[in-house]
Enzyme design. Sequence first.
Site, PDB file in Angstrom:
ATOM      1  N   ARG A  15      47.830  48.651  40.581  1.00 28.50           N
ATOM      2  CA  ARG A  15      47.314  48.709  39.218  1.00 28.50           C
ATOM      3  C   ARG A  15      45.830  49.081  39.249  1.00 28.50           C
ATOM      4  NH1 ARG A  15      49.216  42.850  37.209  1.00 28.50           N
ATOM      5  NH2 ARG A  15      48.674  42.423  39.387  1.00 28.50           N
ATOM      6  N   LYS A  75      43.093  42.361  39.852  1.00 27.38           N
ATOM      7  CA  LYS A  75      43.295  41.128  40.608  1.00 27.38           C
ATOM      8  C   LYS A  75      41.962  40.505  40.999  1.00 27.38           C
ATOM      9  CE  LYS A  75      46.431  39.245  41.482  1.00 27.38           C
ATOM     10  NZ  LYS A  75      47.001  38.196  40.590  1.00 27.38           N
ATOM     11  N   TYR A  94      41.521  39.274  36.319  1.00 24.15           N
ATOM     12  CA  TYR A  94      42.269  38.042  36.556  1.00 24.15           C
ATOM     13  C   TYR A  94      41.599  37.290  37.696  1.00 24.15           C
ATOM     14  CZ  TYR A  94      46.265  39.599  33.714  1.00 24.15           C
ATOM     15  OH  TYR A  94      47.065  39.994  32.674  1.00 24.15           O
ATOM     16  N   HIS A  96      42.500  33.326  38.345  1.00 20.32           N
ATOM     17  CA  HIS A  96      43.412  32.267  38.805  1.00 20.32           C
ATOM     18  C   HIS A  96      42.712  31.346  39.812  1.00 20.32           C
ATOM     19  CE1 HIS A  96      46.777  34.169  36.740  1.00 20.32           C
ATOM     20  NE2 HIS A  96      46.475  35.309  37.320  1.00 20.32           N
ATOM     21  N   GLU A 118      43.070  35.501  32.219  1.00 15.51           N
ATOM     22  CA  GLU A 118      44.164  34.566  31.958  1.00 15.51           C
ATOM     23  C   GLU A 118      43.761  33.355  31.126  1.00 15.51           C
ATOM     24  OE1 GLU A 118      42.350  33.071  35.823  1.00 15.51           O
ATOM     25  OE2 GLU A 118      42.831  35.031  34.966  1.00 15.51           O
ATOM     26  N   ASP A 270      50.701  32.322  40.950  1.00 22.54           N
ATOM     27  CA  ASP A 270      49.270  32.618  40.797  1.00 22.54           C
ATOM     28  C   ASP A 270      48.468  31.364  40.485  1.00 22.54           C
ATOM     29  OD1 ASP A 270      48.764  35.413  41.230  1.00 22.54           O
ATOM     30  OD2 ASP A 270      49.896  35.855  39.424  1.00 22.54           O
TER      31      ASP A 270
END
Length: 370
Positions: A15, A75, A94, A96, A118, A270
């Site tokens: 991505r 990510k 993101y 996490h 998120e 995640d």
Amino acid sequence: MRIGLPKEIKNHEYRVGLTPASVRELIAHGHAVLVQTGAGADIGLSDAQYLAAGATLAATAAEVFAASEMVVKVKEPQPQECALLRPGQILYTYLHLAPDPEQTEALIQSGAICMAYETITGPGGGLPLLAPMSEVAGRMAVQAGAAHLEKSKGGMGVLLGGVPGVPAAHCVILGAGVVGTHALQMAVGMGARVTVLDKNMDRLRQLDLIFGNRIHTVYSNMQTVEEAVLDADLVIGGVLIPGAAAPKLVTRAMVSKMKKGAVLVDVAIDQGGCFETSHATTHAEPTFVVDGVVHYCVANMPGAVARTSTFALNNATIGHAVTLADKGWKQALKDNIYLKNGLNVAEGKVTYEAVALALGKTYVPADSLL
């Protein structure tokens, strides 16, 4: 503002944080975008398309990070990327963090302004930047689970939807949120026998109205989870507490009593996973076996359908990216309480309470930095 787009380097992550259309949007607002060469090449987004949108190119990630006031990714930054961050630089991606003390510490040391997709909320209380990837992951969970029920992949050798004269497999879905809803749509469509568990009775009523007798809705508690899991051929874990570590709904003892060759798909991995036996895996080695039960715990599942995921993600992220670039992070967060919820680490401090609690860090409210 100078905005940087590096190529993703996590295992099998294809991505990209900005599409050419998103780049064009940012440039239309008067910003400059620096794109690492080949950032979108793996999903058919060429350097020529980025140049046509108005971006400039850089050969390395180091150049992108060094020249940018805001870095947009997909990510969480890998250790070598964390080392490139600097005080005051915005990281928009993101993260996490709750199950990841090493990354959290690296971001604290960087002094950067770390915005997590998120935990950004919406007016309705949902998580609009997580939702598109949850939709993808929920649908993929059923595909992955069905594939790994095949004997050649370690499963019991059962076809998810069965055939005339042979019962369909039993698919149990833990959590009736975005992941669970999209998983059950796929599972029902493939002909599985579906049970969905959740503590939100209003949500279970909604699903019952939509799907009727094609699914079974069950209120979630320790007893009903255990009963469902022990009868299941495929279990999909899709529970989420925003920003916090996922609750361990399925214990090691339950796993030991499950059918041999059953499959667990942990979409919550995640955030640490909702099965006690889970640990994160990669697309290169997606599964492992505990007590004869196949565990699929890939931490970036949507990366496998990277082109679809990239466009779905950009639809959700570009609005806030423009806001951060237009106003700067402090003014943007003052003006938008939902965006402010995305601030996880800033200026060496943990600014998201659930992350601080999970990792034993001091919590510093975001408002104190604005």
